[in-house]
Design an enzyme around this catalytic site. Structure first.
Site, PDB file in Angstrom:
ATOM      1  N   THR A   1      42.549  44.976  34.761  1.00 36.70           N
ATOM      2  CA  THR A   1      42.488  45.280  36.194  1.00 36.70           C
ATOM      3  C   THR A   1      43.703  46.117  36.597  1.00 36.70           C
ATOM      4  OG1 THR A   1      41.265  43.251  36.559  1.00 36.70           O
ATOM      5  CG2 THR A   1      42.219  44.283  38.497  1.00 36.70           C
TER       6      THR A   1
ATOM      7  N   ARG B   1      46.849  40.927  43.086  1.00 35.45           N
ATOM      8  CA  ARG B   1      46.267  39.757  42.408  1.00 35.45           C
ATOM      9  C   ARG B   1      47.189  38.577  42.651  1.00 35.45           C
ATOM     10  NH1 ARG B   1      43.902  39.506  36.406  1.00 35.45           N
ATOM     11  NH2 ARG B   1      42.211  40.438  37.587  1.00 35.45           N
TER      12      ARG B   1
HETATM   13  C1  NCD Z   1      38.737  38.345  35.031  1.00 35.77           C
HETATM   14  C2  NCD Z   1      39.644  37.758  36.092  1.00 35.77           C
HETATM   15  O1  NCD Z   1      40.841  38.052  36.116  1.00 35.77           O
HETATM   16  O2  NCD Z   1      39.116  37.004  36.901  1.00 35.77           O
HETATM   17  N1  NCD Z   1      39.338  39.357  34.280  1.00 35.77           N
HETATM   18  C3  NCD Z   1      39.320  40.640  34.726  1.00 35.77           C
HETATM   19  O3  NCD Z   1      39.779  40.936  35.801  1.00 35.77           O
HETATM   20  N2  NCD Z   1      38.720  41.552  33.965  1.00 35.77           N
HETATM   21  C4  NCD Z   1      38.098  37.313  34.196  1.00 35.77           C
HETATM   22  C5  NCD Z   1      38.969  36.344  33.462  1.00 35.77           C
HETATM   23  O4  NCD Z   1      40.197  36.388  33.527  1.00 35.77           O
HETATM   24  O5  NCD Z   1      38.384  35.498  32.779  1.00 35.77           O
END
Ligand code: NCD
Length: 307
Positions: free
Chosen positions: A53, A102
């Site tokens: 991400t 995040r």
């Molecule tokens: C996901 C997340 O961070 O929720 N990953 C991501 O962003 N590609 C899924 C995960 O961490 O399992």
């Protein structure tokens, strides 16, 4: 007008379609978009680990001529000194033009958005939502199937804590003839707020099953997920749950020829590496589409002129 993306519903179905179309044009013709964000800055505020991400957000901004700044863990930010998200975003608003956040706490990006002077993109908030993963998933499904309606989608694994599952179900509930098969152990079923606000409110047909083998023959898409270790209250419970599902070659033999396997990644054990060479394994392609949808999203929220 200042706009944020906190939840997939912040984009209408039409806006989502426009964004996926723009992502497609950016993928086909990257040089045309190589300077549309010249002089613009993206801040990545990551209080939780990430590979795809964060790096795909950064690649997206760099691909459009912009630049990036930010932090990749709470420890390296003033959060470790006790600073609030509200104070941090007030300051970042004068350093960058847009930010992706995040955070382990559900709702943190919403708090940021209420104090921000720049667009805030939710890059995953706790076990709640992950709207840009959903844009990636929608783009992948559209590339593979040529449609977003009339699909039976199996979601398998940690449906309780998996924010990508909650966001994907929310977004898919707006397309006609979509049906869900929810595959999980009883302990990891979808939360009741998703059941009520997404499935029941919109009369979406769904079944809940424990057996992946039983579900596989009826699916158009299988969305596998990792058991979200970091959201468990105790490690023993995680260890008990972690290998609930392992998709392998033998199970793939039960699936239709035109069923595709998606996974937001990272994968732990839930998809055996022997499945990677199956033409129906689409998770690495999925990660690539993530860059283009994030380019399209950044350009849209910054309201830069695009053709
Ligand atoms: C996901 C997340 O961070 O929720 N990953 C991501 O962003 N590609 C899924 C995960 O961490 O399992």
């Amino acid at each position: 007008m200042l706009r944020h993306l906190l939840n997939p519903m912040d984009l209408s179905v039409e806006e989502t379609a426009d964004l996926l179309a723009l992502a497609g044009k950016m993928e086909a013709n990257p040089s045309e978009y190589a300077h549309i964000c010249d002089g613009k800055k993206l801040a990545t505020l990551f209080y939780e680990p990430s590979t795809r991400t964060r790096l795909s957000f950064e690649a997206a901004m760099l691909n459009m001529g912009g630049s990036v700044l930010g932090f990749s863990s709470a420890d390296s930010s003033s959060a470790s000194k006790g600073e609030s998200v509200a104070d941090t975003i007030r300051v970042i608003s004068s350093y960058a033009d847009i930010c992706a956040m995040r955070h382990p706490k559900e709702g943190a990006p919403l708090v940021a958005a209420t104090h921000s002077l720049i667009p805030v993109i939710n890059a995953g908030d706790g076990g709640h939502q992950h709207p840009t993963q959903t844009l990636t998933d929608l783009s992948t499904i559209y590339h593979l199937k040529g449609r977003l309606d009339s699909l039976t989608i199996g979601l398998c694994g940690d449906l309780k804590f998996g924010r990508t599952v909650h966001s994907l179900m929310t977004a898919m509930s707006r397309y006609a003839n979509v049906r869900f098969v929810l595959i999980s152990p009883p302990e990891l079923k979808i939360p009741s707020y998703v059941r009520e606000s997404v499935l029941e409110r919109n009369n979406i047909p769904y079944t809940e099953v424990v057996s992946l083998e039983q579900a596989l023959p009826q699916l158009d898409i299988l969305y596998m997920t990792r058991v979200q270790r970091e959201r468990f209250f105790n490690e023993e419970e995680y260890i008990r749950m972690k290998d609930s599902y392992i998709l392998d070659r033998a199970k793939m033999a039960l699936a239709p020829e035109d069923m595709f396997v998606l996974h937001p990644l990272p994968r732990v054990n839930e998809i055996s590496v022997e499945v990677d060479s199956d033409p129906r394994a689409a998770y690495f392609r999925q990660a690539r589409y993530g860059v283009y949808v994030r380019m399209a999203l950044i350009a849209t929220l910054l309201e830069v002129k695009v053709c």
